[in-house]
Structure formats: C-alpha cells, structure tokens
Design an enzyme around this catalytic site. Sequence first.
Site, PDB file in Angstrom:
ATOM      1  N   ASN A  32       6.356   2.217 -35.989  1.00 28.32           N
ATOM      2  CA  ASN A  32       7.451   2.671 -36.855  1.00 28.32           C
ATOM      3  C   ASN A  32       7.063   3.935 -37.640  1.00 28.32           C
ATOM      4  OD1 ASN A  32       5.694   1.709 -38.765  1.00 28.32           O
ATOM      5  ND2 ASN A  32       7.216   0.533 -39.910  1.00 28.32           N
ATOM      6  N   PHE A  81      -1.982  -4.160 -33.270  1.00 22.04           N
ATOM      7  CA  PHE A  81      -2.624  -3.350 -34.315  1.00 22.04           C
ATOM      8  C   PHE A  81      -1.722  -3.163 -35.534  1.00 22.04           C
ATOM      9  CE2 PHE A  81      -4.606  -1.572 -30.409  1.00 22.04           C
ATOM     10  CZ  PHE A  81      -5.937  -1.723 -30.730  1.00 22.04           C
ATOM     11  N   SER A 125     -10.735  -8.289 -39.202  1.00 22.35           N
ATOM     12  CA  SER A 125     -11.610  -7.397 -39.964  1.00 22.35           C
ATOM     13  C   SER A 125     -12.826  -8.148 -40.485  1.00 22.35           C
ATOM     14  CB  SER A 125     -10.799  -6.859 -41.143  1.00 22.35           C
ATOM     15  OG  SER A 125     -11.631  -6.204 -42.057  1.00 22.35           O
ATOM     16  N   TYR A 149      -4.902  -7.786 -48.768  1.00 25.56           N
ATOM     17  CA  TYR A 149      -5.091  -7.305 -47.391  1.00 25.56           C
ATOM     18  C   TYR A 149      -6.004  -8.253 -46.617  1.00 25.56           C
ATOM     19  CZ  TYR A 149      -7.070  -4.844 -43.441  1.00 25.56           C
ATOM     20  OH  TYR A 149      -7.509  -4.544 -42.169  1.00 25.56           O
ATOM     21  N   LYS A 153      -5.376 -11.028 -43.186  1.00 23.52           N
ATOM     22  CA  LYS A 153      -6.139 -11.175 -41.930  1.00 23.52           C
ATOM     23  C   LYS A 153      -6.553 -12.642 -41.755  1.00 23.52           C
ATOM     24  CE  LYS A 153      -5.777  -6.979 -40.616  1.00 23.52           C
ATOM     25  NZ  LYS A 153      -4.895  -6.645 -39.490  1.00 23.52           N
ATOM     26  N   ASN A 198     -11.616   5.705 -47.472  1.00 25.82           N
ATOM     27  CA  ASN A 198     -12.803   5.409 -46.665  1.00 25.82           C
ATOM     28  C   ASN A 198     -13.822   6.548 -46.705  1.00 25.82           C
ATOM     29  OD1 ASN A 198     -10.402   3.896 -44.755  1.00 25.82           O
ATOM     30  ND2 ASN A 198     -12.140   2.716 -45.481  1.00 25.82           N
ATOM     31  N   ARG A 230     -23.283  -0.565 -44.477  1.00 28.74           N
ATOM     32  CA  ARG A 230     -22.174  -0.979 -43.610  1.00 28.74           C
ATOM     33  C   ARG A 230     -22.551  -0.757 -42.147  1.00 28.74           C
ATOM     34  NH1 ARG A 230     -21.006  -2.433 -47.898  1.00 28.74           N
ATOM     35  NH2 ARG A 230     -19.103  -2.154 -49.108  1.00 28.74           N
ATOM     36  N   ASP A 297     -16.693  -3.870 -53.826  1.00 25.69           N
ATOM     37  CA  ASP A 297     -17.592  -3.537 -52.707  1.00 25.69           C
ATOM     38  C   ASP A 297     -18.646  -4.614 -52.509  1.00 25.69           C
ATOM     39  OD1 ASP A 297     -16.741  -1.219 -51.476  1.00 25.69           O
ATOM     40  OD2 ASP A 297     -17.794   0.116 -52.861  1.00 25.69           O
TER      41      ASP A 297
HETATM   42  P1  NAD Z   1      -3.384   2.745 -38.717  1.00 25.17           P
HETATM   43  O1  NAD Z   1      -2.613   2.692 -39.980  1.00 25.17           O
HETATM   44  O2  NAD Z   1      -3.926   4.076 -38.288  1.00 25.17           O
HETATM   45  O3  NAD Z   1      -2.524   2.163 -37.521  1.00 25.17           O
HETATM   46  C1  NAD Z   1      -1.572   1.131 -37.698  1.00 25.17           C
HETATM   47  C2  NAD Z   1      -0.291   1.573 -37.036  1.00 25.17           C
HETATM   48  O4  NAD Z   1       0.682   0.536 -37.196  1.00 25.17           O
HETATM   49  C3  NAD Z   1       0.293   2.848 -37.669  1.00 25.17           C
HETATM   50  O5  NAD Z   1       0.610   3.786 -36.668  1.00 25.17           O
HETATM   51  C4  NAD Z   1       1.542   2.346 -38.392  1.00 25.17           C
HETATM   52  O6  NAD Z   1       2.565   3.327 -38.422  1.00 25.17           O
HETATM   53  C5  NAD Z   1       1.906   1.132 -37.554  1.00 25.17           C
HETATM   54  N1  NAD Z   1       2.695   0.139 -38.272  1.00 25.17           N
HETATM   55  C6  NAD Z   1       2.477  -0.353 -39.523  1.00 25.17           C
HETATM   56  N2  NAD Z   1       3.444  -1.217 -39.847  1.00 25.17           N
HETATM   57  C7  NAD Z   1       4.291  -1.276 -38.792  1.00 25.17           C
HETATM   58  C8  NAD Z   1       5.498  -1.976 -38.527  1.00 25.17           C
HETATM   59  N3  NAD Z   1       6.052  -2.782 -39.433  1.00 25.17           N
HETATM   60  N4  NAD Z   1       6.101  -1.819 -37.329  1.00 25.17           N
HETATM   61  C9  NAD Z   1       5.568  -1.003 -36.407  1.00 25.17           C
HETATM   62  N5  NAD Z   1       4.436  -0.294 -36.591  1.00 25.17           N
HETATM   63  C10 NAD Z   1       3.813  -0.437 -37.782  1.00 25.17           C
HETATM   64  O7  NAD Z   1      -4.556   1.682 -38.836  1.00 25.17           O
HETATM   65  P2  NAD Z   1      -5.799   1.430 -37.870  1.00 25.17           P
HETATM   66  O8  NAD Z   1      -7.022   1.863 -38.580  1.00 25.17           O
HETATM   67  O9  NAD Z   1      -5.518   1.947 -36.513  1.00 25.17           O
HETATM   68  O10 NAD Z   1      -5.809  -0.155 -37.877  1.00 25.17           O
HETATM   69  C11 NAD Z   1      -5.238  -0.906 -36.841  1.00 25.17           C
HETATM   70  C12 NAD Z   1      -5.440  -2.382 -37.120  1.00 25.17           C
HETATM   71  O11 NAD Z   1      -6.822  -2.649 -37.274  1.00 25.17           O
HETATM   72  C13 NAD Z   1      -4.771  -2.877 -38.402  1.00 25.17           C
HETATM   73  O12 NAD Z   1      -4.275  -4.167 -38.156  1.00 25.17           O
HETATM   74  C14 NAD Z   1      -5.910  -2.912 -39.391  1.00 25.17           C
HETATM   75  O13 NAD Z   1      -5.688  -3.856 -40.411  1.00 25.17           O
HETATM   76  C15 NAD Z   1      -7.050  -3.323 -38.497  1.00 25.17           C
HETATM   77  N6  NAD Z   1      -8.372  -2.934 -39.015  1.00 25.17           N
HETATM   78  C16 NAD Z   1      -8.616  -1.624 -39.319  1.00 25.17           C
HETATM   79  C17 NAD Z   1      -9.850  -1.255 -39.824  1.00 25.17           C
HETATM   80  C18 NAD Z   1     -10.143   0.163 -40.225  1.00 25.17           C
HETATM   81  O14 NAD Z   1     -11.045   0.388 -41.033  1.00 25.17           O
HETATM   82  N7  NAD Z   1      -9.434   1.164 -39.698  1.00 25.17           N
HETATM   83  C19 NAD Z   1     -10.854  -2.218 -39.983  1.00 25.17           C
HETATM   84  C20 NAD Z   1     -10.573  -3.544 -39.644  1.00 25.17           C
HETATM   85  C21 NAD Z   1      -9.318  -3.875 -39.165  1.00 25.17           C
HETATM   86  C1  WQD Z   2     -17.881   2.381 -46.991  1.00 27.15           C
HETATM   87  C2  WQD Z   2     -18.994   2.589 -48.009  1.00 27.15           C
HETATM   88  C3  WQD Z   2     -18.280   2.486 -50.309  1.00 27.15           C
HETATM   89  C4  WQD Z   2     -15.815   6.067 -50.247  1.00 27.15           C
HETATM   90  C5  WQD Z   2     -12.980  -0.902 -45.778  1.00 27.15           C
HETATM   91  C6  WQD Z   2     -12.119  -2.112 -46.005  1.00 27.15           C
HETATM   92  C7  WQD Z   2     -12.377  -3.131 -44.937  1.00 27.15           C
HETATM   93  C8  WQD Z   2     -12.221  -2.529 -43.545  1.00 27.15           C
HETATM   94  C9  WQD Z   2     -13.025  -1.280 -43.399  1.00 27.15           C
HETATM   95  C10 WQD Z   2      -9.968  -2.898 -42.764  1.00 27.15           C
HETATM   96  C11 WQD Z   2     -18.901   1.637 -49.204  1.00 27.15           C
HETATM   97  C12 WQD Z   2     -18.803   3.858 -49.953  1.00 27.15           C
HETATM   98  C13 WQD Z   2     -16.654   5.048 -49.874  1.00 27.15           C
HETATM   99  C14 WQD Z   2     -16.286   7.027 -51.186  1.00 27.15           C
HETATM  100  C15 WQD Z   2     -18.393   5.888 -51.271  1.00 27.15           C
HETATM  101  N1  WQD Z   2     -10.863  -2.156 -43.282  1.00 27.15           N
HETATM  102  N2  WQD Z   2     -17.919   4.959 -50.374  1.00 27.15           N
HETATM  103  N3  WQD Z   2     -17.567   6.901 -51.658  1.00 27.15           N
HETATM  104  O1  WQD Z   2     -15.065  -0.604 -48.116  1.00 27.15           O
HETATM  105  O2  WQD Z   2     -16.735  -0.986 -46.235  1.00 27.15           O
HETATM  106  O3  WQD Z   2     -14.335  -1.276 -45.836  1.00 27.15           O
HETATM  107  O4  WQD Z   2     -12.721  -0.370 -44.478  1.00 27.15           O
HETATM  108  O5  WQD Z   2     -10.030  -4.028 -42.424  1.00 27.15           O
HETATM  109  O6  WQD Z   2     -11.471  -4.161 -45.128  1.00 27.15           O
HETATM  110  O7  WQD Z   2     -12.432  -2.649 -47.278  1.00 27.15           O
HETATM  111  O8  WQD Z   2     -15.220   1.001 -46.148  1.00 27.15           O
HETATM  112  O9  WQD Z   2     -15.223   3.433 -45.879  1.00 27.15           O
HETATM  113  O10 WQD Z   2     -14.174   2.442 -47.960  1.00 27.15           O
HETATM  114  O11 WQD Z   2     -16.642   2.371 -47.689  1.00 27.15           O
HETATM  115  O12 WQD Z   2     -19.544   5.823 -51.719  1.00 27.15           O
HETATM  116  O13 WQD Z   2     -15.565   7.956 -51.586  1.00 27.15           O
HETATM  117  O14 WQD Z   2     -18.867   3.904 -48.555  1.00 27.15           O
HETATM  118  O15 WQD Z   2     -18.691   2.105 -51.585  1.00 27.15           O
HETATM  119  O16 WQD Z   2     -20.200   1.295 -49.556  1.00 27.15           O
HETATM  120  P1  WQD Z   2     -15.394  -0.511 -46.701  1.00 27.15           P
HETATM  121  P2  WQD Z   2     -15.225   2.373 -46.913  1.00 27.15           P
END
Ligand code: NAD
Ligand code: WQD
Length: 340
Positions: A32, A81, A125, A149, A153, A198, A230, A297
């Site tokens: 979307n 995703f 995650s 969040y 999950k 991030n 990490r 953190d």
């Molecule tokens: P992202 O935001 O880049 O991608 C998610 C996509 O889903 C986006 O393009 C967004 O527009 C779409 N979306 C959101 N809500 C929607 C809806 N209601 N209908 C249709 N599309 C929708 O995120 P990502 O980093 O690619 O993450 C993908 C998945 O992986 C997510 O479920 C996220 O929680 C999970 N995840 C991500 C990370 C990370 O650090 N990137 C870590 C662990 C888990």
């Molecule tokens: C990494 C490290 C920060 C920014 C997050 C979500 C987790 C998962 C992955 C979705 C940490 C440090 C960061 C900055 C810093 N996502 N940092 N200065 O927090 O491990 O995980 O993304 O599922 O749920 O919480 O990732 O990239 O934010 O941080 O020092 O400006 O970098 O403290 O140690 P995190 P991150």
Amino acid sequence: MKILVTGGTGYIGSHTIVELLKAGFDVCTIDNFDNSYPSVLENLNKITGTQIEFDEVDIRDKAALKKYFQSKSGIDAVIHFAANKAVGESVALPLKYYENNVGGTINLLEAMQEAGINNIVFSSSCTVYGEANPPVDEYTAILPATSPYGNTKQICEEILMDQTRASDIKVVSLRYFNPVGAHESALIGELPIGVPNNLVPFITQTAIGKREFLTVFGNDYPTPDGTCIRDYIHVVDLAIAHVAAINYLANKKYRDAFSVFNLGTGNGNSVLEVIQTFEAVTGEKLAYKIGGRRAGDVVQIYASCDKALKELGWKTERSLEECMRSSWKWEQHLQSMGNK
Ligand code: NAD
Ligand code: WQD
C-alpha cells in the site's frame, strides 16, 4: 510455484522478490506504499528483467484482500512482510501497530484459508527474545515484549501457531536479527522516511552530509568496548533465506506445522566496530559523538543459526564489510537521484 509477497516494495520484500525470481519462482506482490514508493517496482523490473506483477492492496482492507485472492489463481505460498516496524512509533501509536500488524495478518490468514492456500512464511524478529544470553537459539524463552511492535510479532506467532492446529496451514516464522546492506546494483535498499532510527542508515546519512553527526547510544555497557552488540545480517543473505524457507515448505521437509528459525550471522559486532568497518571500507571519516544510553536497548544479542543451517541448508555468505560497502553505494545512489 507462484509466491505472493506482501510488502514487496519494502526493504526486505524487494530484495526477496529478486532472489525468488532468480531461483525460478513466479512472483506476485502487493503493497500500500505506506513505507515505500512505486519507483521500487521500476527498479525491480530493471534488476530482474521481468515485469513485476503488482497490485496496490492494503492488508487492513479484508474485502480488498479477499477480492485480490479471488482474482489471482495459482498462488502456492505467501511471504508476509507487510507491517509497520518502528519500535518508537509503536509506543506512541500502539493501535496503529495492532491494527496493521496483527489485524492485517488475521485478514491475510482468512483470505488464504478461503482461497485454499496453506503455506506462509512470516517476518518475525529477534526482538521477541528481549534481553537474553547470546548466542540465542530458537528454544530461548520469549519474554514479555518491551514495545507494542515487539508484542505484535509475538502475538502473530501465537496466532499462526493456533491456526496450524485448526487448519492445514504450514508456517515458517523467520526471526531476523539486524538486516543491513543493499542490493549490489544499488537500485534497491532501505528507504528510511524521516530521521532514521537504525544505526546503519544513520551512519550513511551522516557520512553523506544529511546528518551532522551520529550519536553512539552509550559506551558504558558491559561489553569489550562498552557499546552494544548486535548481529548485522546482509539483506541479500536474508532474502535468500526466504527462498530456502519456501523450498522447505514445498518439499514438505518440515517436522512441525509451525517452524521457527533465527536468521543472523551468528556473530556479534559492537556499534564502534560497525563504525570502524564503515570507515575502513569507504575511506570516509565518520563524525560521531558518544551519548547516553537509548531507552529499551538490550546490551548484546546475536543469533545461533545452527537450526537454519541444519534444516534450511542456509547460512550467510556476506561479511560486515560487504554490508557497509553496499549500504554506502546505496546512499550515494540515493543522493545522485536527489533522494527520490
Ligand atoms: P519496510 O517498511 O521497508 O517494508 C514493509 C512494506 O510493507 C512497506 O513497503 C509498506 O509500505 C508495506 N505495508 C505496510 N503496511 C501495509 C498494509 N497495511 N498493506 C500493504 N502493505 C503494507 O520494512 P522491512 O524492513 O522490509 O520489514 C519487512 C518485515 O520484516 C516487517 O514485517 C518487519 O516487521 C520485519 N522485520 C524487519 C526488521 C528490520 O530491521 N528491517 C527486523 C525484523 C523484522
Ligand atoms: C543497533 C545498535 C543502538 C542508532 C531494531 C529493532 C528490532 C529490529 C531491528 C525489527 C544499538 C545503536 C543506533 C544510533 C546508535 N527491527 N545506535 N546510534 O535497536 O538493535 O533493533 O531493528 O524487528 O526490533 O528494535 O537496531 O539499528 O536501531 O540499533 O548508537 O543513532 O546501534 O543503540 O546498539 P536495534 P538499531
């Protein structure tokens, strides 16, 4: 086999589409554009030489989702995703997260059931583990989530597990550690909207001059250099794991209807190590300051990936250096495009 990718224009979804097509799967995708742009589709077309089959569908709209499945035939499995992923925003707007991440997943499961589709790969995650002693394996206890969040999950995993008991559905839940990096073409990558939360996008935006300096959140942790640790996994390695998960479901090699796998490198790196690696591979000097700890953190987390190796036949192949190189190339590409 034909795979539906939800959230396919997002960061991990777009890289996964590339790897699925490379592996010979047919792909269709929905999004979307809540956190991505239609231009990703053009870039996917360029990388893959294929016209990506895309429909704009919001998974919160149950009727639209059901209609979508009625209009498509031949979908064998779904990789889900689509979700919102900003931990901080989820604290401020929990209902948005429960509606989209949990409600959207329920809608998807209902629509899949109606369409007779029984295979799903879910994006989970490492956040489900909270503070745990690394290396963290899949049998590590799940602690109460520290953010809405993270809770979405955990709840989705429970819903999926319950659904395996009530239907013929087979689930692979993939617990990602910290995805970073970008496709080697630099045509797709992470597109953080606004100020990145991030680490790696903050590093690359600082190096390119979009941010004045990076704040390292705390250097008084009980780790060798005092900064948090990490498990940073290259997004292409992560994408390839999804192909392995689909093969696992397709080949019926699974023992359980609900399987969970950690996806990481198995190595932990500190914030300072990430900065040093970025500087070493790019030759850029990064402006950074040591600041206070960021609330929420965990001190250190990295994966045990033995289960993924044993059962999926998957492990990472790309180094932290490659992660930094490709992230930097992606940031430079964004700048050359006027950040569009
Ligand atoms: P992202 O935001 O880049 O991608 C998610 C996509 O889903 C986006 O393009 C967004 O527009 C779409 N979306 C959101 N809500 C929607 C809806 N209601 N209908 C249709 N599309 C929708 O995120 P990502 O980093 O690619 O993450 C993908 C998945 O992986 C997510 O479920 C996220 O929680 C999970 N995840 C991500 C990370 C990370 O650090 N990137 C870590 C662990 C888990
Ligand atoms: C990494 C490290 C920060 C920014 C997050 C979500 C987790 C998962 C992955 C979705 C940490 C440090 C960061 C900055 C810093 N996502 N940092 N200065 O927090 O491990 O995980 O993304 O599922 O749920 O919480 O990732 O990239 O934010 O941080 O020092 O400006 O970098 O403290 O140690 P995190 P991150």
